[in-house]
Design a protein around this motif. Structure first.
Motif, PDB file in Angstrom:
ATOM      1  N   SER A 188       0.926  -9.274 -90.964  1.00  0.00           N
ATOM      2  CA  SER A 188       1.293  -8.840 -92.313  1.00  0.00           C
ATOM      3  C   SER A 188       0.729  -7.451 -92.547  1.00  0.00           C
ATOM      4  CB  SER A 188       0.778  -9.821 -93.368  1.00  0.00           C
ATOM      5  OG  SER A 188      -0.630  -9.914 -93.328  1.00  0.00           O
ATOM      6  N   TYR A 189       1.454  -6.663 -93.312  1.00  0.00           N
ATOM      7  CA  TYR A 189       1.082  -5.293 -93.625  1.00  0.00           C
ATOM      8  C   TYR A 189       0.692  -5.241 -95.102  1.00  0.00           C
ATOM      9  CZ  TYR A 189       3.415  -4.121 -89.199  1.00  0.00           C
ATOM     10  OH  TYR A 189       3.786  -4.044 -87.877  1.00  0.00           O
ATOM     11  N   PRO A 190      -0.419  -4.633 -95.450  1.00  0.00           N
ATOM     12  CA  PRO A 190      -0.953  -4.743 -96.817  1.00  0.00           C
ATOM     13  C   PRO A 190      -0.096  -4.038 -97.860  1.00  0.00           C
ATOM     14  CG  PRO A 190      -2.234  -3.166 -95.536  1.00  0.00           C
ATOM     15  CD  PRO A 190      -1.298  -3.831 -94.571  1.00  0.00           C
ATOM     16  N   THR A 191      -0.278  -4.469 -99.095  1.00  0.00           N
ATOM     17  CA  THR A 191       0.476  -3.914-100.210  1.00  0.00           C
ATOM     18  C   THR A 191       0.240  -2.416-100.378  1.00  0.00           C
ATOM     19  OG1 THR A 191       0.412  -6.044-101.357  1.00  0.00           O
ATOM     20  CG2 THR A 191       0.840  -4.106-102.708  1.00  0.00           C
ATOM     21  N   ARG A 192      -0.933  -1.939-100.020  1.00  0.00           N
ATOM     22  CA  ARG A 192      -1.202  -0.502-100.193  1.00  0.00           C
ATOM     23  C   ARG A 192      -0.246   0.369 -99.374  1.00  0.00           C
ATOM     24  NH1 ARG A 192      -5.578  -2.064 -96.795  1.00  0.00           N
ATOM     25  NH2 ARG A 192      -5.382  -1.142 -94.704  1.00  0.00           N
ATOM     26  N   ASP A 193       0.380  -0.211 -98.331  1.00  0.00           N
ATOM     27  CA  ASP A 193       1.307   0.532 -97.483  1.00  0.00           C
ATOM     28  C   ASP A 193       2.767   0.200 -97.806  1.00  0.00           C
ATOM     29  OD1 ASP A 193      -0.836   1.665 -96.012  1.00  0.00           O
ATOM     30  OD2 ASP A 193      -0.979  -0.145 -94.776  1.00  0.00           O
ATOM     31  N   SER A 194       3.020  -0.246 -99.017  1.00  0.00           N
ATOM     32  CA  SER A 194       4.330  -0.795 -99.365  1.00  0.00           C
ATOM     33  C   SER A 194       5.437   0.266 -99.389  1.00  0.00           C
ATOM     34  CB  SER A 194       4.258  -1.476-100.730  1.00  0.00           C
ATOM     35  OG  SER A 194       5.547  -1.835-101.178  1.00  0.00           O
ATOM     36  N   LEU A 195       6.482   0.032 -98.607  1.00  0.00           N
ATOM     37  CA  LEU A 195       7.673   0.878 -98.665  1.00  0.00           C
ATOM     38  C   LEU A 195       8.409   0.679 -99.993  1.00  0.00           C
ATOM     39  CD1 LEU A 195       8.929   0.287 -95.012  1.00  0.00           C
ATOM     40  CD2 LEU A 195       8.047   2.436 -95.931  1.00  0.00           C
ATOM     41  N   GLY A 196       8.400  -0.543-100.495  1.00  0.00           N
ATOM     42  CA  GLY A 196       9.016  -0.790-101.793  1.00  0.00           C
ATOM     43  C   GLY A 196       8.328  -0.033-102.906  1.00  0.00           C
ATOM     44  N   HIS A 197       6.998   0.034-102.850  1.00  0.00           N
ATOM     45  CA  HIS A 197       6.263   0.766-103.876  1.00  0.00           C
ATOM     46  C   HIS A 197       6.437   2.270-103.732  1.00  0.00           C
ATOM     47  CE1 HIS A 197       3.346  -2.827-104.715  1.00  0.00           C
ATOM     48  NE2 HIS A 197       4.589  -3.052-105.094  1.00  0.00           N
ATOM     49  N   LEU A 198       6.676   2.752-102.504  1.00  0.00           N
ATOM     50  CA  LEU A 198       7.000   4.171-102.341  1.00  0.00           C
ATOM     51  C   LEU A 198       8.289   4.498-103.086  1.00  0.00           C
ATOM     52  CD1 LEU A 198       6.535   6.951-101.010  1.00  0.00           C
ATOM     53  CD2 LEU A 198       7.858   6.116 -99.042  1.00  0.00           C
ATOM     54  N   TYR A 199       9.292   3.650-102.940  1.00  0.00           N
ATOM     55  CA  TYR A 199      10.544   3.863-103.673  1.00  0.00           C
ATOM     56  C   TYR A 199      10.304   3.828-105.183  1.00  0.00           C
ATOM     57  CZ  TYR A 199      14.337   4.217-100.313  1.00  0.00           C
ATOM     58  OH  TYR A 199      15.216   4.681 -99.371  1.00  0.00           O
ATOM     59  N   LEU A 200       9.562   2.830-105.653  1.00  0.00           N
ATOM     60  CA  LEU A 200       9.283   2.728-107.089  1.00  0.00           C
ATOM     61  C   LEU A 200       8.566   3.970-107.607  1.00  0.00           C
ATOM     62  CD1 LEU A 200       8.142  -0.976-107.645  1.00  0.00           C
ATOM     63  CD2 LEU A 200      10.116   0.157-108.658  1.00  0.00           C
ATOM     64  N   SER A 201       7.656   4.508-106.811  1.00  0.00           N
ATOM     65  CA  SER A 201       6.876   5.667-107.227  1.00  0.00           C
ATOM     66  C   SER A 201       7.743   6.912-107.393  1.00  0.00           C
ATOM     67  CB  SER A 201       5.766   5.951-106.204  1.00  0.00           C
ATOM     68  OG  SER A 201       4.866   4.870-106.122  1.00  0.00           O
ATOM     69  N   LEU A 202       8.802   7.025-106.571  1.00  0.00           N
ATOM     70  CA  LEU A 202       9.603   8.248-106.589  1.00  0.00           C
ATOM     71  C   LEU A 202      10.846   8.144-107.472  1.00  0.00           C
ATOM     72  CD1 LEU A 202       9.364   9.508-102.895  1.00  0.00           C
ATOM     73  CD2 LEU A 202       7.836   9.868-104.823  1.00  0.00           C
ATOM     74  N   LEU A 203      11.199   6.947-107.912  1.00  0.00           N
ATOM     75  CA  LEU A 203      12.366   6.804-108.786  1.00  0.00           C
ATOM     76  C   LEU A 203      12.307   7.710-110.019  1.00  0.00           C
ATOM     77  CD1 LEU A 203      13.046   2.942-108.752  1.00  0.00           C
ATOM     78  CD2 LEU A 203      14.442   4.726-107.708  1.00  0.00           C
ATOM     79  N   PRO A 204      11.168   7.821-110.729  1.00  0.00           N
ATOM     80  CA  PRO A 204      11.141   8.669-111.928  1.00  0.00           C
ATOM     81  C   PRO A 204      11.401  10.146-111.629  1.00  0.00           C
ATOM     82  CG  PRO A 204       9.291   7.136-111.929  1.00  0.00           C
ATOM     83  CD  PRO A 204       9.904   7.067-110.567  1.00  0.00           C
ATOM     84  N   PHE A 205      11.066  10.616-110.433  1.00  0.00           N
ATOM     85  CA  PHE A 205      11.360  12.004-110.086  1.00  0.00           C
ATOM     86  C   PHE A 205      12.864  12.262-110.081  1.00  0.00           C
ATOM     87  CE2 PHE A 205       7.076  11.679-108.351  1.00  0.00           C
ATOM     88  CZ  PHE A 205       6.531  12.922-108.656  1.00  0.00           C
ATOM     89  N   LEU A 206      13.635  11.219-109.763  1.00  0.00           N
ATOM     90  CA  LEU A 206      15.082  11.355-109.634  1.00  0.00           C
ATOM     91  C   LEU A 206      15.825  10.953-110.901  1.00  0.00           C
ATOM     92  CD1 LEU A 206      15.337   9.849-106.045  1.00  0.00           C
ATOM     93  CD2 LEU A 206      15.279  12.259-106.685  1.00  0.00           C
ATOM     94  N   GLY A 207      15.077  10.620-111.959  1.00  0.00           N
ATOM     95  CA  GLY A 207      15.712  10.224-113.208  1.00  0.00           C
ATOM     96  C   GLY A 207      16.186   8.794-113.223  1.00  0.00           C
ATOM     97  N   PHE A 208      15.679   7.989-112.299  1.00  0.00           N
ATOM     98  CA  PHE A 208      16.055   6.582-112.220  1.00  0.00           C
ATOM     99  C   PHE A 208      14.899   5.703-112.685  1.00  0.00           C
ATOM    100  CE2 PHE A 208      18.564   8.220-108.367  1.00  0.00           C
ATOM    101  CZ  PHE A 208      19.653   8.542-109.159  1.00  0.00           C
ATOM    102  N   ARG A 209      15.199   4.414-112.869  1.00  0.00           N
ATOM    103  CA  ARG A 209      14.187   3.464-113.307  1.00  0.00           C
ATOM    104  C   ARG A 209      14.127   2.284-112.336  1.00  0.00           C
ATOM    105  NH1 ARG A 209      18.349   2.860-117.413  1.00  0.00           N
ATOM    106  NH2 ARG A 209      17.157   4.172-118.809  1.00  0.00           N
ATOM    107  N   ARG A 210      13.193   1.400-112.588  1.00  0.00           N
ATOM    108  CA  ARG A 210      13.056   0.197-111.762  1.00  0.00           C
ATOM    109  C   ARG A 210      14.409  -0.482-111.573  1.00  0.00           C
ATOM    110  NH1 ARG A 210       8.742  -3.194-110.610  1.00  0.00           N
ATOM    111  NH2 ARG A 210       7.390  -1.978-111.985  1.00  0.00           N
TER     112      ARG A 210
END
Length: 659
Positions: A179-201
């Motif tokens: 298992s790979y820890p939550t701190r390395d989450s690819l899903g959270h990377l996407y969530l973090s960058l959505l606001p830069f693009l004008g998108f939301r969750r």
């Protein structure tokens, strides 16, 4: 053995559990019923309560599953929840910290109480089971794949404490390899960058559509500074550092409503390239380490069909299965399947198709619903069995057709039972459906549905075998077909293909085959049947509401062809107005002393419609009982009718025409 699987929070609109449960907590509520290892019914709560990505307790979904299967609540042997009990109690505990006057119950107690309310039966505590989140995802994808053995990889925002899990699957068992820890989450990377693009969750799929318009090299180096590929399939990632770096670099976030910019497309492209880079590193290691020839994918990130297409192109596995409900809703079925396997129950034979939701109804049921819509629609009765011919003919004539029949799809893709269909040969259809029906961004592509027999002729399906009937992978359109299919060919020459098989999707196959006979083209544009403000349609009423409030040319239902009535807007004046249960009215006084009257969804705070004082008064009156614009004394002028139609389009109100 009968097991009811549950995904979702324990909340309802009345705030019984908590006054304001955040939208991310146990999102994408669903229920699924598993009988002797096979999923016999599954539906997301959003299809029934009409709230996109609803995380409210799936009471209606649970009832529907029992009804579809002909099972009484007393016949259910056990219940399975889609997270571990310790984690569920922790999340509930965090909510209790916010509201000190709410009675504190455990997750097990809450689940039992909600089920008793929903299905009228009290389950014993020992009949309620909790499944680790990634085990629910992994076992569901493995069981539905039909494989005897496989590598199952789950990629999402997070499970209990992990963001990726790798399992070896054999028979009825799962062996966790890493298992790979939550701190390395690819899903959270996407969530973090959505606001830069004008998108939301929940807008991650928009990033995937925007990426081919950009140059990944512009920002790829910046993102790569904050992740590292490590030995033995490991990696490290710091999403927070990427966010800080972008802000310090002067990247101005796009505001919602603004046009997308070159820098937005470039960032989307870099994000997509980073995801694929990390995934390739991970899959390459585990394919070599385990010598697995089959791969099962699930978890929210594996709805990134572009990355899934890359997996096929990399050729690391002989066969790949992408679960059609890879997001958390699918874990309702996976939790139930895993629970049965734990008790030694047999595993099902694999998923035949994704049509696991409630029935639309036959032509008699459709006719009964149409009676109350005579003020809004014109109805032509046709012979049952001729629906596919009529739809194919209309599409060949250039019309955009709403198509609904049978049991609805489980998962986010419309696969031919709740679809909007158009001619893929006409580029104007892409722009028309985006702008006039979906009212969505013009960069977003549409999927082609193709006869399975013709798929390899039109698309490069790669040497990797995969079930493409669930729209889970993006592949290349063959060069000689790209100009022939402009409405479904993305800017990079790709398409998220759906193969349609005669044995598993016979009515959709017949429709496309009629179109092929008329035009020589075995492909249609297929997109989900809904407008911008709602989930995919479920019922006949949902279908008709969508027809009336969009620019669809017609709808084909069992035994009927339905069109919007010219001048239907006038009927809104006397129609009874009804507020959606989630709608909230509020009056906002601005700094200069003027007031704004806003209609909003409580569970979707970003959705707001501003109205004038007269219409606001009508809505306030409607909260107390049935009324209409005419009964409230509003004139039948264009301003009032326009305002009412906008409210209906946004699904914050509904209308019921007088008999």
């Amino acid at each position: 053995m009968i097991t009811l699987g549950i995904t979702g929070s324990f909340a309802d609109l009345a705030g019984t559990f908590m006054p304001d449960v955040p939208e991310w907590l146990f999102h994408d509520s669903a229920a699924a019923l598993v009988v002797d290892g096979t999923v016999v019914a599954a539906v997301e709560e959003e299809r029934l309560n009409r709230l996109k990505h609803s995380n409210l307790f799936p009471a209606s979904a649970a009832r529907q599953c029992l009804e579809m299967a002909g099972v009484r609540a007393g016949d259910v042997d056990q219940v399975a929840f889609f997270f571990g009990e310790d984690y569920a109690d922790l999340e509930v505990g965090y909510e209790y910290l916010k509201f000190g006057d709410v009675p504190a119950l455990s997750a097990r107690e809450l689940l039992g109480a909600r089920l008793a309310e929903a299905v009228g039966r009290t389950f014993r505590p020992e009949d309620i089971h909790f499944t680790k989140h990634h085990r629910a995802h992994a076992f569901g994808s493995f069981a539905d794949s039909g494989f005897d053995d496989a590598l199952a990889v789950v990629i999402d925002g997070n499970g209990e404490a992990e963001s990726i899990s790798v399992f070896q699957c054999r028979d009825n068992g799962l062996e966790l390899l890493r298992s790979y820890p939550t701190r390395d989450s690819l899903g959270h990377l996407y969530l973090s960058l959505l606001p830069f693009l004008g998108f939301r969750r929940f807008d991650e799929y928009k990033v995937m559509g925007l990426a081919p318009y950009g140059d990944p090299s512009t920002y790829l180096g910046l993102i790569r500074e904050h992740y590292e590929l490590l030995a033995d399939g490991g990696y490290s990632l710091d999403p927070a550092a990427v966010v800080e770096h972008l802000l310090r670099s002067g990247f101005r976030p796009r505001r919602r409503g603004e046009a997308t910019r070159t820098q937005d497309a470039d960032l989307a492209a870099a994000l997509q390239a980073s995801l694929e880079d990390i995934e390739q590193h991970l899959f390459r290691y585990w394919a070599r380490e385990t010598r697995a020839t089959r791969l099962c994918l699930s978890g929210g990130v594996t709805h990134n069909s572009t990355a899934n297409g890359r997996v096929l192109q990399w050729g690391l596995f002989d066969e790949v299965f992408v679960h059609p409900a890879s997001h958390d809703a699918g874990a309702s079925a996976g939790a139930a399947q895993y629970r049965q396997a734990e008790e030694g129950g047999r595993r099902g034979k694999g998923l035949i198709n994704a049509f696991l939701g409630p029935e639309l109804g036959d032509h008699t049921a459709v006719r009964a619903e149409l009676v109350s819509w005579r003020s809004f629609v014109e109805v032509e009765e046709i012979d049952p069995g001729t629906e596919t011919i009529r739809a194919a003919s209309a599409i060949a004539d250039g019309q955009v057709v709403g198509w609904a029949h049978g049991r609805s799809e489980f998962g986010p893709r419309a696969l031919g039972h709740r679809s909007i269909l158009a001619d893929a040969r006409d580029a104007a259809n892409r722009d028309r459906v985006n702008a006039m029906i979906k009212k969505r961004e013009g960069f977003r592509p549409f999927a082609p549905a193709v006869l399975a027999e013709s798929a390899a002729e039109v698309f490069d399906l790669t040497a990797t075998r995969a079930r493409l009937d669930f729209m889970g992978c993006v592949v290349d359109v063959r060069p000689e077909w790209r100009e022939r299919l402009p409405a479904v060919t993305h800017v990079d020459g790709s398409a998220r293909v759906q193969t349609v098989h005669r044995d598993t999707n016979p009515v959709m196959w017949e429709l496309i085959d009629h179109f092929r006979a008329a035009t020589g083209t075995p492909v249609l544009l297929n997109t989900s049947f809904n407008n911008f403000a709602e989930p995919i349609v479920q019922s006949v009423r949902d279908v008709l509401r969508c027809l009336v409030t969009t620019a669809l040319d017609l709808v084909v239902l069992p035994g009927h062809v339905v069109r919007r009535k010219e001048g239907f807007r006038a009927a809104l004046h006397t129609a009874r107005i009804e507020l959606h249960p989630a709608t909230r009215l509020r009056e906002v006084v601005t700094a200069d002393g003027t007031s704004r009257r806003v209609v909003a969804f409580r569970t979707q705070g970003a959705k707001e419609v501003e109205v004038d004082a007269a219409v606001f008064g009508l809505l306030r009156a409607a909260t107390a009982g049935p009324t209409s614009a005419a009964a409230h004394g509003l004139p039948a002028d264009d301003d009032v009718l326009d305002a009412l139609l906008i409210l209906w389009e946004n699904r914050v109100v509904d209308f019921h025409a007088p008999a």
